[in-house]
Design a protein around this motif. Structure first.
Motif, short mmCIF file in Angstrom:
data_model
loop_
_atom_site.label_atom_id
_atom_site.label_comp_id
_atom_site.label_asym_id
_atom_site.label_seq_id
_atom_site.Cartn_x
_atom_site.Cartn_y
_atom_site.Cartn_z
N ILE A 125 45.58 74.54 39.29
CA ILE A 125 45.46 73.46 40.28
C ILE A 125 45.92 72.14 39.67
O ILE A 125 46.72 71.40 40.26
CB ILE A 125 44.01 73.37 40.79
CG1 ILE A 125 43.70 74.59 41.67
CG2 ILE A 125 43.78 72.07 41.57
CD1 ILE A 125 42.27 74.66 42.15
N SER B 105 43.86 63.98 43.92
CA SER B 105 44.76 65.04 44.37
C SER B 105 46.21 64.53 44.31
O SER B 105 46.47 63.33 44.18
CB SER B 105 44.43 65.43 45.81
OG SER B 105 44.75 64.37 46.70
N TYR C 171 40.26 67.07 51.14
CA TYR C 171 41.07 68.07 50.44
C TYR C 171 40.78 68.03 48.95
O TYR C 171 40.68 69.07 48.29
CB TYR C 171 42.56 67.81 50.70
CG TYR C 171 43.45 68.84 50.06
CD1 TYR C 171 43.68 70.07 50.66
CD2 TYR C 171 44.06 68.59 48.82
CE1 TYR C 171 44.48 71.03 50.07
CE2 TYR C 171 44.85 69.53 48.22
CZ TYR C 171 45.07 70.75 48.84
OH TYR C 171 45.86 71.69 48.24
N SER D 237 38.67 74.26 41.54
CA SER D 237 39.11 74.08 40.15
C SER D 237 37.96 74.26 39.17
O SER D 237 38.06 75.00 38.19
CB SER D 237 39.75 72.69 40.00
OG SER D 237 40.11 72.45 38.65
N GLU E 166 39.49 70.99 46.59
CA GLU E 166 40.32 71.38 45.45
C GLU E 166 39.52 71.32 44.15
O GLU E 166 39.61 72.23 43.31
CB GLU E 166 41.54 70.46 45.38
CG GLU E 166 42.66 70.95 44.50
CD GLU E 166 43.84 69.99 44.56
OE1 GLU E 166 44.94 70.46 44.92
OE2 GLU E 166 43.66 68.79 44.25
#
Length: 324
Positions: free
Chosen positions: A260, A221, A309, A317, A313
């Motif tokens: 993303i 991330s 997170y 995605s 994510e």
């Protein structure tokens, strides 16, 4: 000051080759290099504009092996905008292209293989010499640094590179030690002298299981990448290497942007352009120096919030935008 090496593996995709004609080349270029989408290009031209906006130095590891199929002009089309933007071009090599080359395969044995380490050292030298000479014929300065496709190098690869006069290799990824067969361990996380080369490992962070995760834009991330860079700076690490690919901001089959991953990319380079204590670097202008003989500094340790997170994510995605 920590030097951050933003490295972009820049390559046509052998796995997408269904047509060896010039029309097939143009389609592959659109999917893998320029990354044309209804929202505009999201490949190297987009990245070059972002780098210029934020004053980022970057290293484009360019694969010249598609010249076996489509000629040197196919590689010239890749290199020209990178050099025009003042960025660094170095050598990349996916040996999968030998399987598509037919009689153009430069090896007397006509051997093929998925990785550079699949070949004996004499043939590795021939492959790398062909790749280097083709890159230069396409307009690039003589390269000093190399990264193997799939990270698939071994110690013979480093010996061949040294014989060809290159000085740096970045094929070892501590978080993916099974990918290469270079005789280093996950504890080797800083540039180190090895087999006549300066080996520059790909950056990584710690995981909750005690392992490592590689510093690639599709693997971490934005918070993990930015925290890892700040961590390296706080520890006084001389360098930290990030990896991305020319096509990572899109789904190559659908030719649609992955917002993303694009948001990660944009946020990371805004951070690199504004954070004190770090500066982006290139092999052409300010290459990495080998570290001392002591142990590598500890990687950034896993954090439950950052990891959670990223899991969320990645789920969104992959579900909404698909794999590369």
């Amino acid at each position: 000051m920590t030097s951050v090496f933003v490295t972009i593996d820049t390559e046509y995709s052998s796995g997408l080759v269904t047509d060896l004609s010039d029309a097939g080349r143009r389609d592959n270029f659109a999917r893998s290099i320029s990354c044309d989408t209804p929202e505009g290009p999201a490949g190297i031209s987009y990245k070059l504009k972002m780098f210029e906006r934020y004053g980022i130095k970057a290293v484009f590891f360019v694969d010249p092996m598609p010249a076996l199929v489509w000629g040197v002009a196919a590689v010239e089309d890749v290199i020209a905008p990178i050099l025009e933007a003042g960025q660094d071009v170095q050598l990349h090599c996916h040996t999968e292209w030998l399987g598509l080359a037919g009689d153009a395969n430069p090896l007397a044995s006509k051997r093929t293989g998925q990785n550079l380490y699949d070949f004996p050292v004499e043939e590795q030298f021939e492959i790398l010499q062909f790749a280097r000479d083709t890159l230069v014929a396409a307009g690039a300065p003589s390269p000093v640094a190399f990264r193997a496709g799939n990270y698939g190098a071994n110690d013979d690869s480093l010996r061949a590179l040294a014989q060809l006069g290159l000085r740096y290799d970045s094929s070892f990824c501590p978080a993916l030690p099974e990918a290469s067969r270079i005789s280093l361990t996950p504890e080797h996380r800083c540039p180190t002298l090895h087999e006549g080369m300066i080996e520059v490992p790909v950056g990584c962070i710690g995981t909750h299981s005690g392992g490592l995760r590689h510093a690639q834009i599709t693997a971490l991330s934005l918070d993990e990448m930015s925290s890892a860079i700040r961590h390296a700076s706080d520890l006084g690490c001389p360098s930290f290497t990030l990896v991305t690919h020319s096509f990572e901001l899109i789904n190559r089959r659908k030719l649609t942007v992955n917002p993303i991953v694009r948001r990660r990319f944009a946020g990371l380079y805004r951070l690199l352009g504004t954070t004190g204590g770090v500066a982006t670097a290139s092999y052409r202008d300010n290459p990495p120096l080998p570290a001392g003989t002591g142990p590598s500094p500890a990687p950034l340790q896993a954090n439950p919030l950052r990891t959670g997170y990223r899991y969320a994510e990645q789920l969104v995605s992959n579900t909404l935008y698909g794999a590369l």
